[in-house]
Design a protein around this motif. Structure first.
Motif, PDB file in Angstrom:
ATOM      1  N   LEU A 226      -6.751   7.505  -6.789  1.00 27.48           N
ATOM      2  CA  LEU A 226      -6.022   8.220  -7.846  1.00 27.48           C
ATOM      3  C   LEU A 226      -6.104  10.003  -8.300  1.00 27.48           C
ATOM      4  N   GLU A 227      -7.787  10.195  -7.619  1.00 28.67           N
ATOM      5  CA  GLU A 227      -8.970  11.392  -7.730  1.00 28.67           C
ATOM      6  C   GLU A 227      -8.117  12.085  -6.387  1.00 28.67           C
ATOM      7  N   VAL A 228      -8.020  11.068  -5.864  1.00 33.25           N
ATOM      8  CA  VAL A 228      -7.506  12.206  -4.033  1.00 33.25           C
ATOM      9  C   VAL A 228      -5.836  12.000  -4.242  1.00 33.25           C
ATOM     10  N   ILE A 229      -5.594  11.703  -5.061  1.00 29.87           N
ATOM     11  CA  ILE A 229      -3.957  11.950  -4.887  1.00 29.87           C
ATOM     12  C   ILE A 229      -3.847  12.888  -5.973  1.00 29.87           C
ATOM     13  N   ALA A 230      -4.606  12.981  -6.986  1.00 25.21           N
ATOM     14  CA  ALA A 230      -4.522  14.350  -8.711  1.00 25.21           C
ATOM     15  C   ALA A 230      -4.845  15.329  -7.640  1.00 25.21           C
ATOM     16  N   LEU A 231      -6.506  15.758  -6.935  1.00 22.14           N
ATOM     17  CA  LEU A 231      -6.222  16.645  -6.111  1.00 22.14           C
ATOM     18  C   LEU A 231      -5.079  17.355  -4.590  1.00 22.14           C
ATOM     19  N   GLY A 232      -4.275  16.662  -4.347  1.00 25.64           N
ATOM     20  CA  GLY A 232      -3.733  16.799  -3.198  1.00 25.64           C
ATOM     21  C   GLY A 232      -4.065  16.637  -1.981  1.00 25.64           C
ATOM     22  N   GLN A 233      -5.170  15.549  -1.925  1.00 28.34           N
ATOM     23  CA  GLN A 233      -5.182  15.386  -0.939  1.00 28.34           C
ATOM     24  C   GLN A 233      -4.796  13.968   0.132  1.00 28.34           C
ATOM     25  N   ALA A 234      -3.659  13.384  -0.508  1.00 31.12           N
ATOM     26  CA  ALA A 234      -3.349  12.177   0.054  1.00 31.12           C
ATOM     27  C   ALA A 234      -1.871  12.116  -1.203  1.00 31.12           C
ATOM     28  N   VAL A 235      -0.928  11.153  -1.175  1.00 27.89           N
ATOM     29  CA  VAL A 235      -0.136  10.762  -1.152  1.00 27.89           C
ATOM     30  C   VAL A 235       0.266   8.980  -1.322  1.00 27.89           C
ATOM     31  N   ALA A 236       0.456   8.705  -1.823  1.00 25.61           N
ATOM     32  CA  ALA A 236       0.165   6.888  -1.782  1.00 25.61           C
ATOM     33  C   ALA A 236       1.473   6.010  -2.128  1.00 25.61           C
ATOM     34  N   LEU A 237       0.872   4.820  -1.738  1.00 24.82           N
ATOM     35  CA  LEU A 237       2.963   4.122  -2.173  1.00 24.82           C
ATOM     36  C   LEU A 237       1.687   3.507  -3.071  1.00 24.82           C
ATOM     37  N   VAL A 238       2.012   2.846  -4.097  1.00 27.34           N
ATOM     38  CA  VAL A 238       1.399   2.029  -4.890  1.00 27.34           C
ATOM     39  C   VAL A 238       2.204   0.591  -6.169  1.00 27.34           C
ATOM     40  N   PRO A 239       2.198  -0.160  -6.073  1.00 24.30           N
ATOM     41  CA  PRO A 239       3.008  -0.832  -7.275  1.00 24.30           C
ATOM     42  C   PRO A 239       2.978  -0.078  -8.321  1.00 24.30           C
ATOM     43  N   ALA A 240       4.712  -0.049  -9.009  1.00 22.71           N
ATOM     44  CA  ALA A 240       5.336  -0.156 -10.574  1.00 22.71           C
ATOM     45  C   ALA A 240       3.913  -0.294 -11.592  1.00 22.71           C
ATOM     46  N   SER A 241       3.719  -1.737 -11.121  1.00 21.48           N
ATOM     47  CA  SER A 241       2.762  -1.583 -12.359  1.00 21.48           C
ATOM     48  C   SER A 241       1.090  -1.067 -12.534  1.00 21.48           C
ATOM     49  N   LEU A 242       0.425  -0.772 -11.399  1.00 22.51           N
ATOM     50  CA  LEU A 242      -0.259   0.336 -11.510  1.00 22.51           C
ATOM     51  C   LEU A 242       0.243   1.312 -12.106  1.00 22.51           C
TER      52      LEU A 242
END
Length: 289
Positions: A226-242
């Protein structure tokens, strides 16, 4: 001559890894001469040279490289059998269960409550494990049963417990965050996080599109993801419950209409007829209803 014994295989693997008799002997806690004799004895039993001794440093022959692979399988199966046998001999009905944090551990909380409430239920001992470790832990005997998502199912029986959509997790300022629904094609040029110790099957699943390169930073757990996503370093596919459990202002979640769903499964050793495992899987299925 008789077939190689387990001690000889363990000695061989130590020498094959060290490629030095002295260091291998120190690692095994034995003297060098008996180790050298054991390796020579193993070569005589098999009728082939396992090491090339013509140079200053030991090197594996083709036969030696083959035995390294085969011996590793034999020793792993034996070690797994020993772990399971020792646990089977413990007093009471206990079950060692593993899962990674998130969907799986939430499910485990419910199952543990049922175990405490039912007098005839097995005692559950839970080990929280990391990404991709669950299947290997069941295979090598470190756990009796696991709850996991994407995994290599070789040597395991499985039961599908639940499925759920996956969503795209991206920085809130990302240009795709302004769209209501995405597709995997929209993510092709976006860097994806690289899970440590992931297999080719794992990577294909988490990328969501075979044409999408990884390109993003390595991650080991959800917090780091979540930190690397928030920093704009990656986009990820995650479970909806997560996504539902991790609402934060710097991360936006968007549905991805053609992403394969996230699957949660129970895993246990293939062919097992353990009543405790049967109870666990039955209870896990009830919890998902």
């Amino acid at each position: 001559m008789p077939e190689p014994d387990i001690r000889e295989l363990r000695y061989f693997c130590a020498v094959a890894e060290e490629l030095n008799i002295t260091r291998a002997a120190e690692r095994l806690g034995i003297a060098q001469p008996p180790l050298s004799r054991a390796i020579r004895q193993l070569e005589r039993r098999l009728g082939v040279a396992l090491f090339d001794r013509a140079r200053h440093r030991l090197a594996l022959t083709q036969a030696g490289r083959t035995l390294v692979k085969e011996a590793a399988v034999v020793l792993e199966v034996l070690d797994s059998a020993v772990r399971r046998t020792r646990r089977a001999g413990l007093p009471g009905r206990s079950l060692l269960v593993t899962a990674k944090p998130g969907v799986a551990t939430e499910l485990l909380h419910w199952i543990c409550e049922r175990s405490c409430a039912e007098p005839d239920a097995p005692e559950l001992r839970v080990v929280v494990s990391g990404f991709g470790e669950q299947a290997d832990m069941v295979r090598d005997g470190r756990a009796d049963v696991a709850i996991a998502g994407c995994f290599n199912g070789h040597g395991l029986d499985t039961e599908l417990l639940r499925t759920e959509p996956r969503v795209a997790a991206l920085a809130s300022g990302h240009e795709l965050a302004g769209r209501e629904v995405l597709s995997t094609a929209d993510l092709v040029t976006e860097p994806a996080p690289q899970w440590s110790d992931s297999t080719v099957v794992d990577r294909d699943y988490w990328l969501g599109n075979p044409d999408r390169p990884a390109g993003g930073p390595a991650v080991r757990d959800t917090a780091q993801l979540l930190e690397v996503i928030a920093l704009g370093q990656a986009v990820a596919l995650v479970p909806a419950s997560l996504a539902a459990r991790n609402v934060r202002p710097d991360v936006t979640y968007r549905p991805v209409r053609d992403a394969a769903p996230y699957r949660t499964l129970a895993l246990w050793p293939v062919g097992s007829r353990s009543p405790s495992i049967t109870w666990f899987v039955k209870t896990a299925l009830e919890s998902t209803r």
